[in-house]
Design an enzyme around this catalytic site. Structure first.
Site, short mmCIF file in Angstrom:
data_model
loop_
_atom_site.label_atom_id
_atom_site.label_comp_id
_atom_site.label_asym_id
_atom_site.label_seq_id
_atom_site.Cartn_x
_atom_site.Cartn_y
_atom_site.Cartn_z
N HIS A 78 19.73 -3.39 12.97
CA HIS A 78 20.75 -2.38 12.73
C HIS A 78 21.82 -2.61 11.79
O HIS A 78 22.45 -2.01 10.77
CB HIS A 78 21.39 -1.77 13.96
CG HIS A 78 20.42 -1.24 15.15
ND1 HIS A 78 20.62 -1.12 16.31
CD2 HIS A 78 19.28 -0.79 14.89
CE1 HIS A 78 19.62 -0.55 16.97
NE2 HIS A 78 18.49 -0.56 16.05
N HIS A 260 16.39 7.39 13.48
CA HIS A 260 16.49 6.07 14.07
C HIS A 260 15.21 5.08 13.47
O HIS A 260 15.67 3.90 13.11
CB HIS A 260 16.56 5.77 15.58
CG HIS A 260 16.90 4.42 15.94
ND1 HIS A 260 18.10 3.88 15.96
CD2 HIS A 260 16.09 3.50 16.27
CE1 HIS A 260 18.06 2.67 16.49
NE2 HIS A 260 16.99 2.31 16.59
N ASP A 264 15.58 1.75 11.10
CA ASP A 264 14.77 0.59 11.30
C ASP A 264 14.09 0.00 10.14
O ASP A 264 14.11 -1.12 9.57
CB ASP A 264 13.84 0.68 12.57
CG ASP A 264 14.48 0.49 13.92
OD1 ASP A 264 15.55 0.11 13.88
OD2 ASP A 264 13.88 1.03 14.82
N HIS A 287 8.71 -2.25 13.99
CA HIS A 287 8.89 -3.60 13.36
C HIS A 287 7.73 -4.25 12.88
O HIS A 287 7.99 -4.89 11.92
CB HIS A 287 9.85 -4.10 14.61
CG HIS A 287 11.30 -3.44 14.84
ND1 HIS A 287 12.09 -3.28 13.99
CD2 HIS A 287 11.55 -2.96 16.01
CE1 HIS A 287 13.09 -2.67 14.44
NE2 HIS A 287 12.77 -2.32 15.95
N HIS A 364 -4.61 -20.36 -36.30
CA HIS A 364 -4.21 -20.78 -34.88
C HIS A 364 -4.79 -19.51 -33.96
O HIS A 364 -4.00 -18.99 -33.05
CB HIS A 364 -2.63 -20.71 -34.72
CG HIS A 364 -2.36 -21.66 -33.38
ND1 HIS A 364 -2.20 -20.89 -32.12
CD2 HIS A 364 -2.13 -22.71 -33.29
CE1 HIS A 364 -1.84 -21.81 -31.59
NE2 HIS A 364 -1.64 -23.07 -32.09
#
Length: 461
Positions: A78, A260, A264, A287, A364
């Site tokens: 939070h 909410h 998270d 999570h 080259h």
């Protein structure tokens, strides 16, 4: 270019711990640029400061937990969400307990305090993680997924779904971090009654005041069990037949649980250590899966210390070849920058298209044409020269001469058909006509060479 920010002043908050029930004081302090988010247990003075980054996450049970050896700090997401959304890049967080206080179960108080103290702009440029391609993480067992797609800004879409007559399908959207404080920050965490007894048995909600969460009663339990939970929350006893939200405090938003979960997601992705330019789409996030995505991004950041600039060939250049020829004395075959696509106070981005008709490929190498590394350095030097010339009036009357080159590294071959994207940035302000710069050359997303330069700008006679 945007600058990094830290807090303009320290602030402290105090509250109970969710897991421990301890009285906790947490202080957020301004920090030096390029410091990132760091956490210090001030109750353990001999213990190290912990980097709040995804690879230090040791547990995601009941909230993101960061740890280092025996030092662990829980429920940080939070606060991280509030810091990230406010644009804070560098912060030292001091806490006197093994977790952050639960407060009201949202990021509201963190966001309010950050707004009160304000931000302090720092000298370093803000270092974004720019999403170049789709990254997706799935959990086949739970059906959870989180995807991040290229976009010009940071935005999040979240869909949650539960087998519940009270909380079934909800979605939430944040199109800009400017919406966070008013639309997302006050959304509280939520828990089902059927989960609470298990949490109590495992000491996972030991000191938490359940009034700091939305408590959802969606499966009938015994009247005794429901009365016990109501007593814990200091609420009147509810009729066991009535399903729904059992809090006295009404929902802040109709879709507060989804908001909410969005909060998270932001807090967990803040642990990549950089602000993101990309759109996040999360289905039934948690999570664990949030942290899996953050770890993938952290791995990409470590493999690519500097991200390639975004090159859109359809956009008009800041300087075309005609303007470059007015500023630089170089001519064929030694003019090695075709256009400038971006320029700021302390950085510049140029482009050089490598054709098989370049004269150096004749020798080259005839059988395996490879651009000489020294010419990649020259292309960087010319691009950097344009950056220096951009700092003076009447730049046509000046020339730049390079005095020193250090730290040269070649990582990959440059061959015909490649498009070089050259980024030069000042390492320090220009003083007395002397500048120091760091240069990078990219092909696509890959860094192919880099070097540091010292140059002097001199007025033409």
């Amino acid at each position: 270019m945007q600058k990094q920010n830290t807090l303009a002043a320290s602030f402290s908050l105090q509250g109970k711990g969710l897991h421990t029930g301890l009285d906790i004081q947490i202080t957020f302090n301004p920090a030096p640029e390029n410091h990132g988010y760091k956490i210090k247990r001030i109750d353990l003075p001999e213990q190290p400061i912990i980097d709040a980054v995804a690879e230090n996450v040791v547990s995601t049970q009941r909230g993101t937990v960061v740890g280092k050896k025996e030092v662990m700090i829980g429920t940080i997401e939070h606060a991280m969400a509030a810091l990230y959304a406010a644009g804070v890049d560098n912060c030292l967080i001091e806490v006197n307990a093994p977790e952050f206080p639960i407060l009201d179960g949202s990021a509201r108080y963190y966001a309010e305090e950050i707004q009160k103290v304000g931000l302090q702009e720092q000298a370093a440029s803000k270092d974004y993680y720019i999403v170049k391609h789709k990254i997706e993480v799935k959990d086949e067992e739970s059906g959870a997924s989180i995807t991040i797609l290229p976009d010009d800004t940071f935005s999040v879409n979240v869909l949650i779904s539960f087998d519940s007559p009270v909380l079934n399908n909800q979605y939430a959207t944040m199109n800009s971090v400017s919406e966070f404080a008013s639309e997302i920050a006050s959304s509280r965490t939520f828990v089902f009654v059927r989960e609470i007894e298990t949490l109590l048995q495992h000491n996972l909600i030991k000191g938490g005041d359940l009034d700091n969460a939305i408590v959802i009663y969606d499966q009938k339990v015994s009247q005794e069990s429901l009365d016990k939970i109501a007593d814990m929350m200091n609420l009147p006893h509810k009729d066991v037949q009535n399903l729904g939200y059992i809090n006295d405090k009404p929902l802040t938003f109709d879709n507060e649980p989804a908001r909410h979960k969005l909060l998270d997601v932001i807090g967990d992705l803040a642990l990549i250590g950089k602000p993101i330019r990309g759109r996040v789409i999360a289905t039934h996030p948690g999570h664990s899966i949030n942290n899996k995505l953050a770890r993938i991004i952290r791995k990409d950041i470590k493999l690519n210390d500097v991200q390639a600039p975004v090159y859109d060939p359809n956009k008009e250049p800041i300087m075309d070849i005609n303007r470059i020829r007015e500023l630089l004395p170089h001519r064929y075959p030694f003019l090695l920058v075709d256009k400038i696509i971006e320029i700021g106070k302390n950085y510049i981005v140029g482009v050089k298209n490598i054709s098989v008709n370049e004269p150096f490929f004749q020798g080259h190498f005839p059988q395996e044409p490879v651009m000489p590394g020294v010419l990649q350095i020259e292309a960087m030097a010319q691009t950097g020269g344009l950056l220096v010339l951009n700092t003076v009036e009447e730049p046509e009357r000046y020339s730049t001469y390079f005095m020193k080159i250090d730290g040269v590294k070649f990582r990959q071959k440059v061959v015909p058909g490649d498009t070089l994207v050259l980024r030069l940035e000042l390492l320090a302000p220009i003083r007395r006509g002397i500048s120091t710069m760091k240069g990078y050359v990219f092909v696509g997303d890959k860094l192919v060479s880099e070097a540091e330069f010292m140059a002097q700008i001199i007025k033409n006679k």
